[in-house]
Design an enzyme around this catalytic site. Structure first.
Site, PDB file in Angstrom:
ATOM      1  N   PHE A 140       0.462  -1.499   0.203  1.00  0.00           N
ATOM      2  CA  PHE A 140       0.570  -0.111   0.044  1.00  0.00           C
ATOM      3  C   PHE A 140       0.378   1.399   0.093  1.00  0.00           C
ATOM      4  O   PHE A 140       1.911   1.395   0.830  1.00  0.00           O
ATOM      5  CB  PHE A 140      -0.923   0.292   0.863  1.00  0.00           C
ATOM      6  CG  PHE A 140      -2.058   1.303   1.395  1.00  0.00           C
ATOM      7  CD1 PHE A 140      -2.863   1.247   0.211  1.00  0.00           C
ATOM      8  CD2 PHE A 140      -1.608   1.963   1.877  1.00  0.00           C
ATOM      9  CE1 PHE A 140      -3.686   1.685   0.504  1.00  0.00           C
ATOM     10  CE2 PHE A 140      -2.444   3.324   1.551  1.00  0.00           C
ATOM     11  CZ  PHE A 140      -3.651   3.367   1.624  1.00  0.00           C
ATOM     12  N   ASP A 225       9.393   3.443   1.282  1.00  0.00           N
ATOM     13  CA  ASP A 225       7.934   3.655   1.730  1.00  0.00           C
ATOM     14  C   ASP A 225       8.175   2.930   3.779  1.00  0.00           C
ATOM     15  O   ASP A 225       7.890   1.807   3.481  1.00  0.00           O
ATOM     16  CB  ASP A 225       6.722   3.296   0.977  1.00  0.00           C
ATOM     17  CG  ASP A 225       5.343   3.511   1.847  1.00  0.00           C
ATOM     18  OD1 ASP A 225       6.011   4.120   2.744  1.00  0.00           O
ATOM     19  OD2 ASP A 225       4.258   3.707   0.629  1.00  0.00           O
ATOM     20  N   LYS A 254       2.840   9.562   8.392  1.00  0.00           N
ATOM     21  CA  LYS A 254       1.827   9.689   9.025  1.00  0.00           C
ATOM     22  C   LYS A 254       2.478  10.099  10.606  1.00  0.00           C
ATOM     23  O   LYS A 254       1.977  11.198  11.022  1.00  0.00           O
ATOM     24  CB  LYS A 254       1.473   8.074   9.019  1.00  0.00           C
ATOM     25  CG  LYS A 254       1.064   7.643   8.143  1.00  0.00           C
ATOM     26  CD  LYS A 254       0.559   6.226   8.555  1.00  0.00           C
ATOM     27  CE  LYS A 254      -0.156   5.820   7.419  1.00  0.00           C
ATOM     28  NZ  LYS A 254      -1.998   6.099   7.330  1.00  0.00           N
TER      29      LYS A 254
END
Length: 405
Positions: A140, A225, A254
């Protein structure tokens, strides 16, 4: 808005696009690892806004940074730079492999920048035939059309017309499949050191070392990532430091802002030269408010006691989950790193992760899922032992509810 308007969950259905299905409760206040809803009921937060609230809610360092910067300067276009952005970039460079930083607002935007940089490098150093991007199934990387296509979950990318091309997805942790797929046509390999949305699955040491070696062999860039694994989540500032495998490009978001929207793409000075003036940009990237808050976050989480504390708290979490499982026999394993943990459901409870999430909320606990078979926990990195124990007690009640259900 009319003074008579009642602000509750029902209002969501009246005014919001229905791509989310939020819980019935509406949180209104948070402090530390506790959240209160409109009725004053308290919840223990093991979700952290999906690995975002790394210092919990309303941490004094963040509140002070936001308040101080809010009285100075809120926004500038990137026609100018600003002090908080420069200080934050310097902190990231000083604490990582990186020599250059690009700021954005979200993980998807940081990943978009990383992918565009990789393609631009390949085009300018080689030719247009070097365009293949290798990514991994169940990965993702965000919700822009480019990043959601690179992400290895077709359910998120199907249904929007023709997709960006030259993207291939391989099984995660499969060295043979990678050796067969990579070639001199490959411009980049994009990988999460630990798949988050895909089920809390860490990459093996051998796999990441092999990815690095094969990228070097074929002049391909390695993109990590670290949107979910970064900002101290694994007990290291970034997970690559735990593995000892250095990427060419790394993305962070995040937890970087602890709840304030900010993201960063980190890379080397050599590669950064390919994003010349005008090749990419962001209206809010490097925003002074966001950078000031992120600086306060890094100042806290880069301290040895906080990073060491992540490992200690992780061990406490694991022990508590194993104790619950010894009684109720619902998990096949507890996996993950640091405070990014997943309790994988056994065969008897396959597909029922959301049942545990719903039951947890009823017991006053916020947690997450990672797919349909994993209950995910991403609490504050500085959560107290008392809140860990109290939250696990509530989770045990939720497990008992599902099992007895």
């Amino acid at each position: 808005m009319s003074e008579q308007t009642t602000v509750n969950r029902a209002l969501f259905d009246e005014v919001m696009v229905p791509n989310y299905n939020p819980a019935a409760i509406v949180p209104v206040r948070g402090e530390g690892s506790r959240v209160w809803d409109q009725s004053g009921r308290d919840f223990i937060d093991f979700a952290g806004g999906i690995a975002v609230s790394c210092l919990g809610h309303c941490h004094p360092a963040m509140v002070n940074a936001l308040t101080e910067q809010g009285q100075k300067l809120w926004h500038l276009s990137n026609v100018f730079t600003n002090e908080p952005a420069l200080k934050l970039a310097k902190t990231l460079v000083d604490n990582t492999f990186a020599e250059r930083v690009y700021f954005a607002n979200s993980g998807a935007e940081a990943n978009e920048a990383a992918l565009k940089l990789a393609r631009r490098v390949a085009l300018e150093r080689f030719d247009e035939s070097k365009d293949q991007i290798i990514a991994f199934k169940q990965g993702f990387h965000g919700r822009t059309f480019f990043t959601v296509t690179v992400g290895g979950q077709a359910a998120y990318s199907d249904g929007f017309g023709p997709k960006p091309g030259a993207i291939d997805h391989l099984p995660f942790n499969d060295i043979v499949a990678l050796r067969d797929a990579i070639s001199d046509r490959t411009c980049a390999v994009m990988i999460e050191p630990m798949q988050g949305e895909g089920g809390i699955i860490p990459a093996s040491d051998e796999f990441l070392q092999t990815v690095r070696a094969l990228c070097d062999q074929h002049n391909a860039l390695l993109i990590f990532d670290e949107v979910q694994t970064g900002a101290g989540r694994t007990g290291h500032l970034y997970a690559y430091q735990k593995y000892g495998v250095v990427p060419d490009i790394l993305t962070s978001a995040k937890g970087l802002g602890g709840g304030f929207p900010i993201a960063a793409m980190l890379t080397t000075a050599d590669l950064a030269t390919h994003l010349k003036v005008g090749t990419h940009g962001s209206t809010y990237g490097g925003n002074p408010l966001a950078c000031a808050v992120a600086q306060s976050v890094l100042d806290v989480i880069t301290t040895p006691e906080v990073l060491a504390g992540v490992e200690a708290k992780s061990a406490r979490f694991r022990a508590g989950l194993e104790k619950i499982n010894a009684q109720y026999h619902v998990f096949s394993e507890v996996r993950g790193m640091g405070l990014l943990l997943g309790a994988a459901l056994n065969e008897q409870f396959q597909g029922r992760a959301r049942d545990f999430l719903v039951a947890s909320a009823e017991q006053g606990l916020m947690c997450l899922v990672a797919g349909t078979n994993v209950v995910r926990f991403t609490p504050s990195l500085v959560i107290s032992d008392e809140d860990i124990d109290a939250g696990l007690a509530r989770f045990e009640q939720a497990v008992a509810q599902v099992v007895g259900g």
